[in-house]
Motif scaffolding. Sequence first.
Motif, PDB file in Angstrom:
ATOM      1  N   THR A 105       0.742  -1.187  -0.091  1.00 51.76           N
ATOM      2  CA  THR A 105       0.187   0.159   0.042  1.00 51.76           C
ATOM      3  C   THR A 105       1.005   1.413   0.047  1.00 51.76           C
ATOM      4  N   GLN A 106       1.654   1.371   1.231  1.00 54.23           N
ATOM      5  CA  GLN A 106       2.346   2.734   1.163  1.00 54.23           C
ATOM      6  C   GLN A 106       3.211   2.946   0.203  1.00 54.23           C
ATOM      7  N   ILE A 107       3.998   1.748  -0.068  1.00 53.08           N
ATOM      8  CA  ILE A 107       5.106   1.951  -1.028  1.00 53.08           C
ATOM      9  C   ILE A 107       4.518   2.133  -2.428  1.00 53.08           C
ATOM     10  N   PRO A 108       3.859   1.606  -3.207  1.00 55.66           N
ATOM     11  CA  PRO A 108       3.222   1.895  -4.354  1.00 55.66           C
ATOM     12  C   PRO A 108       2.470   3.488  -4.403  1.00 55.66           C
ATOM     13  N   LEU A 109       1.790   3.643  -3.201  1.00 55.11           N
ATOM     14  CA  LEU A 109       1.306   5.024  -3.140  1.00 55.11           C
ATOM     15  C   LEU A 109       2.324   6.175  -3.336  1.00 55.11           C
ATOM     16  N   PHE A 134       5.760   5.712  -4.414  1.00 49.25           N
ATOM     17  CA  PHE A 134       6.886   5.640  -5.176  1.00 49.25           C
ATOM     18  C   PHE A 134       6.664   6.433  -6.546  1.00 49.25           C
ATOM     19  N   PRO A 135       7.488   7.111  -6.974  1.00 48.43           N
ATOM     20  CA  PRO A 135       9.046   6.879  -6.644  1.00 48.43           C
ATOM     21  C   PRO A 135       9.754   8.182  -5.795  1.00 48.43           C
ATOM     22  N   ASP A 136       8.693   9.089  -5.611  1.00 52.64           N
ATOM     23  CA  ASP A 136       9.273  10.387  -5.007  1.00 52.64           C
ATOM     24  C   ASP A 136       9.121  10.397  -3.643  1.00 52.64           C
ATOM     25  N   GLY A 137       8.222   9.431  -3.073  1.00 51.24           N
ATOM     26  CA  GLY A 137       7.792   9.660  -1.457  1.00 51.24           C
ATOM     27  C   GLY A 137       6.426  10.587  -1.499  1.00 51.24           C
ATOM     28  N   VAL A 138       6.106  10.995  -2.455  1.00 54.68           N
ATOM     29  CA  VAL A 138       4.760  11.883  -2.346  1.00 54.68           C
ATOM     30  C   VAL A 138       3.697  11.072  -3.023  1.00 54.68           C
ATOM     31  N   LEU A 139       2.459  11.363  -2.411  1.00 52.71           N
ATOM     32  CA  LEU A 139       1.415  10.817  -3.007  1.00 52.71           C
ATOM     33  C   LEU A 139       0.991  11.449  -4.352  1.00 52.71           C
ATOM     34  N   PRO A 140       0.243  10.715  -5.170  1.00 48.44           N
ATOM     35  CA  PRO A 140       0.099  11.150  -6.674  1.00 48.44           C
ATOM     36  C   PRO A 140      -0.431  12.536  -6.727  1.00 48.44           C
ATOM     37  N   SER A 141      -1.548  12.842  -5.783  1.00 44.62           N
ATOM     38  CA  SER A 141      -2.152  14.210  -5.561  1.00 44.62           C
ATOM     39  C   SER A 141      -2.795  14.280  -4.442  1.00 44.62           C
ATOM     40  N   ARG A 142      -3.324  15.478  -3.905  1.00 43.48           N
ATOM     41  CA  ARG A 142      -4.018  15.724  -2.549  1.00 43.48           C
ATOM     42  C   ARG A 142      -5.083  14.732  -2.395  1.00 43.48           C
ATOM     43  N   ALA A 168      -3.070   0.582  -8.376  1.00 40.52           N
ATOM     44  CA  ALA A 168      -3.766   1.510  -9.483  1.00 40.52           C
ATOM     45  C   ALA A 168      -3.242   3.065  -9.482  1.00 40.52           C
ATOM     46  N   SER A 169      -2.925   3.363  -8.266  1.00 41.22           N
ATOM     47  CA  SER A 169      -2.235   4.693  -8.204  1.00 41.22           C
ATOM     48  C   SER A 169      -1.097   4.785  -9.076  1.00 41.22           C
ATOM     49  N   LEU A 170      -0.053   3.689  -9.281  1.00 45.05           N
ATOM     50  CA  LEU A 170       0.859   3.626 -10.251  1.00 45.05           C
ATOM     51  C   LEU A 170       0.628   4.141 -11.529  1.00 45.05           C
ATOM     52  N   ILE A 171      -0.606   3.501 -11.897  1.00 42.68           N
ATOM     53  CA  ILE A 171      -1.153   3.575 -13.230  1.00 42.68           C
ATOM     54  C   ILE A 171      -1.489   5.146 -13.510  1.00 42.68           C
ATOM     55  N   VAL A 172      -2.098   5.543 -12.594  1.00 41.15           N
ATOM     56  CA  VAL A 172      -2.624   7.091 -12.552  1.00 41.15           C
ATOM     57  C   VAL A 172      -1.347   7.993 -12.666  1.00 41.15           C
ATOM     58  N   ARG A 173      -0.477   7.863 -11.804  1.00 40.25           N
ATOM     59  CA  ARG A 173       0.813   8.425 -11.695  1.00 40.25           C
ATOM     60  C   ARG A 173       1.505   8.311 -13.209  1.00 40.25           C
ATOM     61  N   TYR A 174       1.594   7.189 -13.725  1.00 42.70           N
ATOM     62  CA  TYR A 174       2.545   6.938 -14.895  1.00 42.70           C
ATOM     63  C   TYR A 174       1.712   7.719 -15.839  1.00 42.70           C
TER      64      TYR A 174
END
Length: 394
Positions: free
Chosen positions: A127-131, A133-141, A204-210
């Motif tokens: 959970t926390q690592i995918p959320l 990754f890679p810069d340590g910040v969540l994809p958005s607020r 799924a957050s990885l897909i959004v971030r990509y």
Amino acid sequence: MSADRLASGRTPAVLAFAAGALVCALLVVTTVAYLGRGREAAEAAPFLVLLAVFVVVGSLLAWKRPANPIGWLLLVIPGLFTLGTPAMLLGEALLDSAPGVSAWLFWYGYDREDTWSWLPPIGLLLTQIPLRFPDGVLPSRRWRWFSWFTIVTLVVVSAVLSTASAEVYPGIANPVHSGVLLGAPVVIAACFGALAVAFVGSLASLIVRYRRSGDVQRAQLRWMLWAVCLVVVILLSSWVIPDEWGAANSIVLVSYGLIPVAIAIAVLRYRLYEIDRVISRTAAYVLVTALAVATYALVVTSVAWLLPDATTLGVALATLVAAAVFFPVLRIVRRLLDRRFNRRQYDAERVVDAFGERLRTGADPHTAASDLVDAVDRTLEPSVVGIWKRPLGS
């Protein structure tokens, strides 16, 4: 540099070293306890090696990127796994003098079939690592509430599962035992349903971030994707290929260490853009090896069916056919995959081939220099290009 700034610069390194040393100490205690309780080294080694990889990678990232929480999370994961061993040993030491304290220590640390202590480290990993990754910040607020949802879910589900055991140690009752899980299957379904939402949403957050990221972050995400896909291929292969030596599970377990290694490469941006070449070459060799094995099996089976007494002939013929197929198919597959995954090299090779073809077909020698400069510029993209010509008569 002032003393305050020097001290502040050293603080993260000291903390990373201290945290890594602490987890290493827990890992050593766990190793000694495993071997001391009669576990075979071959049985315990894969899991211990995996934890060691997490410790090394987590310490490195915490030292090099202290502001990025991923390194610290990678240290927490093996820490939570190995914390149970000293808790168990301490509980056994206090069993006669303080049975109440021992019961709580066994509640977390004793190695039993219905233990729940695996959930927090695995939950953080998924959970926390995918959320972050890679810069340590969540994809958005907007993902902040979901991050808190995953944390609350892990805490609540761990608390619920910890009540299932009637005993935490032979003859020692569970201090938080409850019959809720046994009497209400809906509670179990709700717990694992919430975990599924947390895990799937985090991935799924990885897909959004990509989709929202630039070239650098996409390359970082591809490192993670490459590692996960390789682990999945190894896992699926272990299900299909007969395991005569009993080493398949060990190989699969150790292969999970590819994920933290890929995370380290991506976060540190070490040879970041080599991922395209790595993906291309890995996929090419996996596909061609699978084709060669399938060809070998097909020829051996066919010869055995047609000529039952010619087993040796079938093996030899299958080996020759597989060897003949491997390299031609490898070249074709590599070119196709380079066109898709390693486009930079594919385009560079096309430019160089076109330049060589112009020279072979008798192009105007006066334009050869400009053609060469154009080829170098399009393939290597240098800031400055120069051509040295030997003076006439020298």
